[in-house]
Design a protein around this motif. Structure first.
Motif, short mmCIF file in Angstrom:
data_model
loop_
_atom_site.label_atom_id
_atom_site.label_comp_id
_atom_site.label_asym_id
_atom_site.label_seq_id
_atom_site.Cartn_x
_atom_site.Cartn_y
_atom_site.Cartn_z
N ILE A 158 9.79 86.57 20.15
CA ILE A 158 11.06 86.73 19.41
C ILE A 158 12.14 87.36 20.29
CG2 ILE A 158 10.05 86.81 17.09
CD1 ILE A 158 10.19 89.92 17.32
N GLU A 159 11.88 87.43 21.63
CA GLU A 159 12.91 87.97 22.54
C GLU A 159 13.62 86.82 23.24
OE1 GLU A 159 11.73 91.02 25.26
OE2 GLU A 159 10.56 92.09 23.75
N HIS A 160 14.93 86.95 23.39
CA HIS A 160 15.70 85.92 24.10
C HIS A 160 15.47 86.07 25.60
CE1 HIS A 160 17.89 84.84 20.46
NE2 HIS A 160 17.87 86.14 20.19
N PRO A 161 15.22 84.98 26.29
CA PRO A 161 14.97 85.09 27.74
C PRO A 161 16.27 85.22 28.54
CG PRO A 161 14.77 82.80 27.03
CD PRO A 161 15.05 83.60 25.79
N PHE A 162 16.10 85.75 29.75
CA PHE A 162 17.19 85.73 30.74
C PHE A 162 17.40 84.32 31.25
CE2 PHE A 162 16.70 90.32 32.44
CZ PHE A 162 17.93 90.71 31.94
N ASN A 163 18.65 84.03 31.58
CA ASN A 163 18.98 82.84 32.35
C ASN A 163 19.26 83.37 33.77
OD1 ASN A 163 20.40 80.88 33.73
ND2 ASN A 163 21.80 80.41 32.05
N LEU A 164 18.29 83.20 34.65
CA LEU A 164 18.32 83.92 35.93
C LEU A 164 19.51 83.55 36.81
CD1 LEU A 164 14.52 83.98 36.84
CD2 LEU A 164 15.85 85.64 35.52
N VAL A 165 19.86 82.27 36.84
CA VAL A 165 20.97 81.90 37.73
C VAL A 165 22.30 82.44 37.20
CG1 VAL A 165 19.88 79.91 38.84
CG2 VAL A 165 21.06 79.58 36.65
N HIS A 166 22.40 82.54 35.89
CA HIS A 166 23.59 83.13 35.28
C HIS A 166 23.66 84.62 35.61
CE1 HIS A 166 26.86 83.82 32.65
NE2 HIS A 166 26.19 84.19 31.58
N VAL A 174 25.94 85.42 46.29
CA VAL A 174 26.77 84.40 46.94
C VAL A 174 26.11 83.03 46.87
CG1 VAL A 174 27.95 85.98 48.52
CG2 VAL A 174 25.81 84.87 49.24
N TYR A 175 24.83 83.03 46.51
CA TYR A 175 24.12 81.76 46.41
C TYR A 175 23.09 81.86 45.31
CZ TYR A 175 21.57 77.54 47.73
OH TYR A 175 20.98 76.30 47.72
N ALA A 176 23.09 80.90 44.40
CA ALA A 176 22.07 80.86 43.36
C ALA A 176 21.71 79.41 43.09
CB ALA A 176 22.57 81.53 42.08
N ALA A 177 20.42 79.12 43.16
CA ALA A 177 19.96 77.76 42.92
C ALA A 177 18.70 77.81 42.06
CB ALA A 177 19.65 77.06 44.24
N ARG A 178 18.44 76.71 41.36
CA ARG A 178 17.20 76.60 40.58
C ARG A 178 16.58 75.24 40.85
NH1 ARG A 178 18.57 76.54 34.71
NH2 ARG A 178 18.33 78.79 34.66
N ILE A 203 16.92 82.07 44.76
CA ILE A 203 16.40 80.72 44.51
C ILE A 203 15.31 80.86 43.46
CG2 ILE A 203 15.23 78.72 45.49
CD1 ILE A 203 16.59 79.60 48.20
N GLU A 204 15.59 80.31 42.28
CA GLU A 204 14.63 80.37 41.19
C GLU A 204 13.76 79.11 41.26
OE1 GLU A 204 16.41 80.15 37.29
OE2 GLU A 204 14.47 80.31 36.28
N VAL A 205 12.46 79.30 41.25
CA VAL A 205 11.55 78.16 41.30
C VAL A 205 10.73 78.14 40.02
CG1 VAL A 205 9.77 77.00 42.65
CG2 VAL A 205 11.40 78.52 43.81
#
Ligand SMILES: Cc1ncc(C[n+]2csc(CCOP(=O)(O)OP(=O)(O)O)c2C)c(N)n1
Ligand code: SF4
Ligand SMILES: [Mg+2]
Lengths: 285, 383
Positions: A158-166, A174-178, A203-205
């Motif tokens: 029931i917890e909302h997840p993080f949006n990591l790149v946001h 300076v750089y964020a990719a998924r 870099i989110e994998v």
């Protein structure tokens, strides 16, 4: 000729600590793909391995540091980023890479992540996001989707997840990719880019955890999870990270942030040089 | 005075304890400070923020004390002499990573300017309430070194000593001062740099292929390579073998490692421990004291002597490892021991343990007022 001579060497063998094999990861785990992409990136860039440091926190993916044949450190749970900050500032020649998990980097270590991004410390963070705490047996964490079943959300999350790149974008990276573990070529290209760029990079994998999370949530075998990745991945260029929320039906992948900004280390060196110059000026007056 | 590009400010100065500590660190070769402001240690951070850039060092204010100590361990592994400074609440936050520094044998210095606790307690008031936490605050079995300065001069001298011990034994070393010592101003002599003893960590003498990062020499301390020097080694907070490989279920490896980590301090207590002895030769009543409480104890002992009481003082400069043997010897000859402490009784337990049958009494103080010499003399009379 003995059997050893007949054996084919893995092309990336020299980047691994052979004596630490076999690794601890389960069959089908995405961590191997992530690590392989990182090693290929190192290989293609032909970086001086003596100048690379890999730092991990605690978790299944946290064992990555111990496997790479460079200087490496396995810190406490959540503290890879502040440790890496100390390393990078103390020796700016080093390329400092943090490889760790969603729980490690964004729950217990979340505060360190946002502050290192805000400072724009020149470290590269590669996060294996498997939507749960794999190492401790599959509890929910900061990226677990709503309704997902984990051992500590027996009635559904029931917890909302993080949006990591946001989160990375808002914090100053300076750089964020998924990517998912399916897009290995793009993932490798992304790692290469981050390694050559100055500043804080994420870099989110999105990574399968067939043994625990995927099994609990009936996502099928590792191959089936990869098929799911194929089905729902949507590549975009410069997509608004705020809108890149991960759902069952859609995983927006790509580069979300790619900007230039002086790193903390650069500003620190400039300030130090100025302080010294001013002092010398005063002393010769 | 802060406008200076020299690391060692040779000369006579009038400084607070906190400022003297910062100057001691710079003189010792400290070139990295990671910290988070907290009363009564903030002045150390402020001084370092101003001074480090003047001499090419690095100051960074981290987001909390957990991050501060993590960054300091990182900087130490990247080859710098590094430190942090805090007080009780921050010291509590550091505990897990103090264990990491012990386990990975990271040389570093932690300054704790003790204030009144528990919790936020009394930020601007003195205390000696973190003494046991310094020894036992992180989980697991381990040994650290802790020194207790009792003057501003010692804030300078012992900070240097802390770095030297940290580098010698590859262990976190703590400077445990209290708010009064941190904030009071006294004369400090800073010697010429060539008269200051500086010890640096020993480096590997073997090529990278033969280097095992946790293989000790005879002194139980392994030579230390740093990141970027080509040794390509791994360090982990997990139990590990001499090569740094995790050994998470091996009983022999756990025993060997933990015994060595404790042993490198325990077998070297004679070289580590420093005390000051005052008229102990014929003393019937011995005061065992450290830090701020030892100042009143010294006056009390002198006063008592003029009144015909055979009093002596054992001032502990090193509180960890605890000088057990020495206290036991003194207790054999003394009729009574008094331990004045600014807490509800912490180091007194160690004294009792060592003193065996000799009666030991605690003179406990909490809050603003340190002990008065007259109170200690009265206590001697009661014994
Ligand atoms: C201070 C502390 N709290 C809890 C733990 C237990 N623990 C070990 S790994 C882990 C979660 C790891 O999750 P993640 O970072 O997502 O890595 P994964 O195992 O999924 O790869 C936890 C809670 C710990 N080691 N230290
Ligand atoms: S538990 Fe999950 S994340 Fe951990 S090794 Fe197994 S598959 Fe990978
Ligand atoms: Mg995880």
């Amino acid at each position: 000729m003995n059997n050893k001579d007949l054996m084919l060497q893995h092309p990336l063998a020299k980047y691994l600590r052979q004596e630490r094999m076999p690794h601890i990861w389960c069959e089908g785990c995405g961590n191997g793909i992530l690590l392989n992409s990182f090693l290929e990136a190192l290989d293609e860039l032909q970086l001086d391995l003596d100048n690379i440091v890999v730092i991990s926190g605690i978790g299944c993916i946290g064992r990555a540091a111990g496997y790479v044949n460079v200087d490496s450190f396995h810190t406490t749970h959540g503290r890879a980023i502040p440790f890496a900050t100390g390393v990078k500032l103390a020796n700016p020649q080093l390329k400092v890479v943090v490889i760790s998990g969603d729980g490690d980097l964004f729950a217990i270590g979340g505060n360190h992540f946002i502050h290192a991004a805000r400072r724009n410390v020149d470290i590269k963070v590669i996060c294996a996001n498997n939507f749960n705490y794999g190492m401790t047996g599959g509890q929910y964490g900061p990226t677990t989707p709503l309704e997902a079943w984990t051992t500590t959300t027996p009635y559904g999350n029931i917890e909302h997840p993080f949006n990591l790149v946001h989160l990375a974008a808002a914090s100053g990276a300076v750089y964020a990719a998924r990517w998912t573990t399916l897009q290995v070529r793009r993932l490798k290209a992304s790692i290469k880019k981050a390694l050559q760029k100055e500043g804080f990079s994420l870099i989110e994998v999105i990574s399968p955890c067939p043994e625990i999370y995927d099994r609990y949530n009936k996502l099928g075998t590792a191959v089936e999870v990869m098929k799911w990745f194929k089905l729902v991945s949507e590549v975009h260029k410069a997509y608004d990270p705020a809108k890149a929320v991960i759902t069952k039906n859609r995983i927006i992948i790509g580069e979300f942030v790619d900007i230039e900004k002086p790193s903390y280390g650069r500003l620190l060196r400039e300030m130090t040089a100025q302080v010294k110059e001013d002092l010398e000026g005063e002393n010769t007056k | 005075m802060a406008k200076n590009n020299k690391a060692v400010l040779t000369g006579t100065h009038f400084l607070s304890g906190d400022l003297a500590c910062a100057e001691g660190a710079l003189a010792a070769g400290c070139r990295f400070f990671g910290g988070y402001p907290i009363t009564p240690a903030t002045e150390i951070a402020e001084r370092m923020a101003r001074r480090l850039p003047q001499i090419g060092g690095i100051y960074i204010q981290m987001e909390d004390e957990i991050a501060s100590i993590a960054a300091v361990i990182g900087a130490s592994y990247a080859g710098k002499k590094a430190m942090t400074a805090t007080s009780g609440p921050g010291f509590s936050l550091m505990q897990e990573n103090i264990g990491l520094a012990v386990m990975t044998e990271a040389p570093l210095v932690i300054v704790d300017i003790m204030r009144g606790g528990p919790s936020t307690g009394q930020p601007t008031m003195p205390g000696q309430q973190d003494v046991m936490q310094a020894k036992w605050g992180s989980h697991g079995d381990y040994e650290i070194i802790a020194l207790a300065p009792s003057s501003v001069q010692e804030m300078f001298d012992l900070t240097i000593e802390c770095f030297n011990l940290a580098e010698t034994f590859r262990v976190p070393v703590m400077l445990l001062a209290d708010e009064i010592i941190g904030h009071m101003w006294e004369r400090v002599e800073i010697p010429p740099s060539n008269e200051i003893t500086i010890i640096n960590r020993k480096k590997p003498v073997v090529p990278p292929r033969e280097y095992h990062p946790f293989q000790p020499d005879d002194d139980l301390v392994p030579p230390m390579a740093c990141f970027g020097e080509g040794y390509r080694f791994h360090a982990t907070g997990l139990t590990h073998d001499e090569k740094g490989a995790p050994k998470t279920v091996s009983i022999p490896e756990q025993t060997k490692l933990v015994k060595r980590l404790c042993g490198k301090i325990r077998t070297n207590t004679d070289t580590i421990i420093q005390v000051k002895e005052v008229t102990l030769e014929d003393a019937d009543v011995v005061v065992v004291a450290y830090g701020i409480a030892s100042r009143a104890a010294l006056s009390a002992v002198r006063k008592a002597r003029t009144q015909g009481i055979k009093a002596g003082l054992l001032r502990l400069i090193t509180i960890w490892p605890f000088p057990e043997k020495l206290v036991a010897q003194i207790a054999e000859q003394a009729k009574a021991i008094i331990v004045p402490e600014m807490n509800c009784g912490q180091l007194v337990r160690e004294v009792e343990r060592a003193a065996k049958t000799t009666p030991v009494s605690l003179l406990s103080k909490l809050g603003e007022e340190p002990h008065r010499p007259s109170e200690i003399v009265e206590a001697m009379r009661r014994m």
